[in-house]
Design a protein around this motif. Structure first.
Motif, PDB file in Angstrom:
ATOM      1  N   THR A  62      48.216  60.699 129.845  1.00  0.00           N
ATOM      2  CA  THR A  62      49.621  60.435 129.514  1.00  0.00           C
ATOM      3  C   THR A  62      49.914  58.954 129.704  1.00  0.00           C
ATOM      4  O   THR A  62      50.691  58.571 130.588  1.00  0.00           O
ATOM      5  CB  THR A  62      50.555  61.268 130.392  1.00  0.00           C
ATOM      6  N   TYR A  73      51.714  56.768 128.212  1.00  0.00           N
ATOM      7  CA  TYR A  73      53.052  56.241 127.954  1.00  0.00           C
ATOM      8  C   TYR A  73      54.121  56.895 128.831  1.00  0.00           C
ATOM      9  O   TYR A  73      55.313  56.679 128.622  1.00  0.00           O
ATOM     10  CB  TYR A  73      53.411  56.433 126.479  1.00  0.00           C
ATOM     11  N   GLU A  74      53.693  57.689 129.789  1.00  0.00           N
ATOM     12  CA  GLU A  74      54.627  58.333 130.701  1.00  0.00           C
ATOM     13  C   GLU A  74      54.179  58.111 132.138  1.00  0.00           C
ATOM     14  O   GLU A  74      52.981  58.041 132.422  1.00  0.00           O
ATOM     15  CB  GLU A  74      54.704  59.846 130.429  1.00  0.00           C
ATOM     16  N   ALA A  93      48.173  57.439 134.934  1.00  0.00           N
ATOM     17  CA  ALA A  93      48.741  57.899 133.663  1.00  0.00           C
ATOM     18  C   ALA A  93      47.686  57.962 132.558  1.00  0.00           C
ATOM     19  O   ALA A  93      47.480  59.032 131.970  1.00  0.00           O
ATOM     20  CB  ALA A  93      49.910  57.003 133.262  1.00  0.00           C
ATOM     21  N   ALA A 128      52.988  58.929 135.586  1.00  0.00           N
ATOM     22  CA  ALA A 128      52.241  60.073 136.105  1.00  0.00           C
ATOM     23  C   ALA A 128      52.954  60.670 137.310  1.00  0.00           C
ATOM     24  O   ALA A 128      53.578  59.963 138.104  1.00  0.00           O
ATOM     25  CB  ALA A 128      50.828  59.645 136.499  1.00  0.00           C
TER      26      ALA A 128
END
Length: 258
Positions: A139, A141-142, A134, A144
């Motif tokens: 990304t 905070y999301e 991630a 992957a």
């Protein structure tokens, strides 16, 4: 203080990946390195004195993250919850297999515990790869997803396994040692271990560079209390690790109670 807090976090995270990566990688390859019950006991005995001390580094990393970067910890926990569940599950399954192996009757029980160690080790390695994918892909905070996340997870797991091979060459004897040497090739055990240690240690640093650590740090009063305490505790953690490696520096020639 923010810079010191980031440095301490990086130190603990790097220490965990380098040190715990050795026992995780060796556990992943236990069926290959140890073909018989006796040989698998040798493989497990090679990292049994280290794994609990190595896990302390992960606990320390989590403690620094919670104490010095509480907002960031909450955002990561929320965004990566689906990844943290298999990571913690694999960790528990692996440790239960290690603790239970020598406490049950018969070979079937030991084979079951060996399976728990192997499956747990692979789950932990793949989950770390999935988690690192991630921030490495921008990304943090999301969770992957997609082919890139799969490739990163597999690459990180392969790096854990390679690190375990180098560790196995340092600790094992007999047929398990020969099997590790066959895959490592002509590279010396310390050279192989050092190379994979550098690569594993770079992973949390690269992932951390994608996080806004300075912006998410706790207030100055909190850091002024926590950071000095961490700096006092850190030398004791390092000293304990040095003592463990020095005490168990010799190659394994016989199984442990596990």
């Amino acid at each position: 203080m923010e810079t010191l807090a980031i440095a301490v976090l990086a130190f603990f995270a790097t220490g965990y990946f380098v040190l715990a990566g050795a026992d995780i990688g060796t556990g992943m390859l236990a069926p290959y390195l140890g073909r018989t019950d006796h040989e698998r006991r040798l493989v497990i005995a090679s990292f049994a004195p280290f794994f609990l001390g190595n896990e302390v580094w992960l606990i320390a990393t989590a403690g620094v993250l919670v104490g010095c970067f509480p907002d960031l910890e909450g955002e990561l926990l929320t965004g990566q919850f689906a990844v943290l569940v298999p990571l913690l599950t694999g960790w528990i399954v692996r440790d239960v297999g290690l603790w239970s192996r020598g406490r049950g009757p018969g070979r079937r029980w030991r084979a079951f515990c060996d399976g728990a160690v192997v499956c747990g080790s692979w789950t932990v390695a793949l989950a770390w790869g999935w988690l690192l994918a991630a921030p490495l892909t921008g990304t943090p905070y999301e969770r992957a997803g997609g082919p890139t996340a799969i490739l990163i997870a597999l690459a990180v797991a392969a790096l854990f396994a390679a690190h375990g091979l180098g560790f196995g060459m340092l600790r094992l004897t007999g047929p398990p040692y020969e099997r590790a040497r066959l895959l490592v090739g002509r590279t010396g055990p310390w050279q192989s271990f050092a190379l994979t240690a550098v690569l594993l240690g770079a992973l949390p640093l690269l992932a951390g560079s994608a996080l806004p650590l300075a912006d998410e740090a706790a207030d100055g009063a909190t850091l002024a209390l926590l950071v000095p305490a961490l700096l006092v505790v850190t030398p004791f953690l390092v000293a304990a690790q040095v003592w463990t490696w020095r005490t168990f520096r010799h190659r394994v020639t016989r199984p442990s109670y596990l």
